[in-house]
Every structure is written in structure tokens, then in C-alpha cells.
Enzyme design. Sequence first.
Site, PDB file in Angstrom:
ATOM      1  CG  HIS A  66      -0.736  -0.016   2.184  1.00 23.89           C
ATOM      2  ND1 HIS A  66      -0.040   1.632   3.243  1.00 23.89           N
ATOM      3  CD2 HIS A  66      -0.059  -0.496   3.666  1.00 23.89           C
ATOM      4  CE1 HIS A  66       0.473   1.043   4.377  1.00 23.89           C
ATOM      5  NE2 HIS A  66       0.486  -0.016   4.482  1.00 23.89           N
ATOM      6  CD  GLU A 216      -2.999  -1.562   5.189  1.00 24.06           C
ATOM      7  OE1 GLU A 216      -2.710  -2.422   6.057  1.00 24.06           O
ATOM      8  OE2 GLU A 216      -2.510  -0.425   5.775  1.00 24.06           O
ATOM      9  CD  GLU A 217      -1.641   3.024   7.326  1.00 21.14           C
ATOM     10  OE1 GLU A 217      -2.448   2.605   8.282  1.00 21.14           O
ATOM     11  OE2 GLU A 217      -0.082   2.486   7.564  1.00 21.14           O
ATOM     12  CG  HIS A 317       1.014   3.266  12.527  1.00 20.96           C
ATOM     13  ND1 HIS A 317      -0.147   3.240  12.520  1.00 20.96           N
ATOM     14  CD2 HIS A 317       1.412   2.785  11.148  1.00 20.96           C
ATOM     15  CE1 HIS A 317      -0.617   2.073  11.758  1.00 20.96           C
ATOM     16  NE2 HIS A 317       0.376   1.796  11.049  1.00 20.96           N
TER      17      HIS A 317
END
Length: 340
Positions: A66, A216-217, A317
Site C-alpha cells: 500500500h 489500507e490505513e 506508525h
Amino acid sequence: MEVSTITNYIKNLVTTPSPTGFTKLCEGYLIDELTKLGYDPYQNNKGNVIVPIVEGDANGLLLSAHIDTLGLMVRSIKENGRLRVTNLGGYPLAYAEGENVKIHTRDGKEYSGVFRLNEPAVHGSRAPYDEKRDDTTMEVVIDAITKSDKETRELGISPGDFISLDPRFRIDNGFVKSRHLDDKASAGVLLALAKEVKEKNIEINRPLYLEFTIYEEVGHGAASGHPGGIRDMVAVDMGVVYDDLTADETMVSICAKDSSGPYNYDLTNELIGIAKDLGIDYGVDVYPFYGSDASAAVSSANDFRHALLGAGIAASHGYERTHEKALISLFDLLVNFIQK
Ligand SMILES: [Zn+2]
């Protein structure tokens, strides 16, 4: 393959902003690069970039990564002209504290700014020590002279504008450090794979597609819109590095189970078998808080065998880190896998 080919792709990807929901710049970069390599990439309706390498109706293999990343969005403009934000993707706002940002207006203007505490001066208050970090205590200050809601609106900034975070990409002693290695490290590896297939004329005995997904996130990157004839989908996404897990930043991480449940037994075993045969440094791990594009795909009416692997990425992240050794090992594993 020189590892610098992979890390250059990663650098180009992370320095092209693509917070989830605003990925056009990065889609354009991929389409340009893949076209230069001699492919005919196309986009499905939602915008995922799909690259047919070998076309066919059955027994197809789909490798996905992604290109959307974490980021921020303008929630509202405050009376002082500064910006209240909302998260794009899941992470503690403290992970973005003090970061340079870019505000992308919907008519194509860009402004720089900084995301920080409302009261960030140690000489002015105790807030830097004591304050909880959330969207009421933190704000974006724009690098433009504005002291009111009205003046900020006159710059062309509005609620709903996207904000990207400075990735701060650098390589020190083999360690690749940047935001958004999740999942642009994998996207860089897949670009290098596409280059290798063309340049070395690698023979592939089944249909093969690459897919670069853009949501995706927020969970639905690979929920729909795949080429026909796919049997196996391997999500190439960041490997979790954590205290009690096996893989570290120098290794390939193969996921046995994440929050969505176990991955396909046989396909996962095939990946483990290749890692063993090649003598690659790898670990098989359980990811405690994770879902992938492959799990999104199988939970939305796609009859695929699914698997997940990636380079070990620490500090996910946040300001992430991996090592060139993990990237080249992942590349070698995938080059071997697509020739099975
Ligand atoms: Zn990811």
C-alpha cells in the site's frame, strides 16, 4: 540488485506525500516509473495501481503493497487562524509532535507548517511537560502570516484539506529511517522486483500482478477491484518488531496470524520454505494489533489463499526504522517466489 536501487525507490516514494485519501501524487509517480520500465499499469475505479506482469485467467498471483500513509486532515480553523486536526489512520498524535507538515488545499496549493502543542514554549508554560496530547491540545501553525479564521480561509485553506507529515528519510550505517516505511518500503521492493523481471528477463510460469493500494490505513485498500483469475494474494507489508516477536529490523518477517486471524496455511508454508532454502534471515511471527490488505481481500468475497510478509520495521506508525539487510532479503525471497 544493488540495495541502493531499492532504497532510492523508497526515498522517492516516502518524499512524495500520500496521506490516505490523497494519494494522487504517489499514484502518478508509480505509473511513470512502471511505464518507463516497460509495463502498462492501470488503475481500478477506487484508484489502486495494478501492474499486469504476466496475464492469464487462472492460478494467478497478486503481490500487493500500500502507498497510502498516515497523516492529518484539517478538522476546523480556529479563531486564532491555526488548524485543529483529525487523524488519518491510527496513531497517537504525540508521534507527530514537532513535525513539519504540508497542507494540501483542494485547489492545488501547498503551505508548510508545524504540528505542535498549543502552548509549546518551555519558557512560557508547563504544558510541554504536563499536557496530554490530543486534538484539543495540539494544532498546526501555518507558515504564513495569519491571526484569524478569516485570514486562514483567505489563504485558501478549508476544513477537509489533507496534511502530510515530513518523512525525514535518511540512511545511517545501513539503517533506513523514515516515516511511512509502512508500507513504502514494500512498495519500493515491488518496484525493484518489476525492474528485475524486465532487465533479467525472468521467466514466470503463472499470471502475476502487482497492486499498489491506496486505502489500507483505513482498512479497505484491497477489498475490491482485483484482476480476474487470482488464486494467491501475498500482501507485502511491514513486519512488526516487538519485544517478544522473532523478527527484527534486519530480518524478513512472515506473519502467521494477526488481528484478522491466521493466514493461509499452505501459502504461508511456501514462503517459509523459500526463506529456509535461500538461507534468508527470517522470523515467523504473530502480530498483536494488525490487519492487512490480504485479510481485507479475503473478508470481502475474494476466494484467495492469502499470506503476509515484509521487512521488519521498528517503531511502527512513528519514526520508523528498518535495515538494508531486511530489504534485500525480502527482495530475494520474492524474486524466488514468483518463479515457482
Ligand atoms: Zn501497512
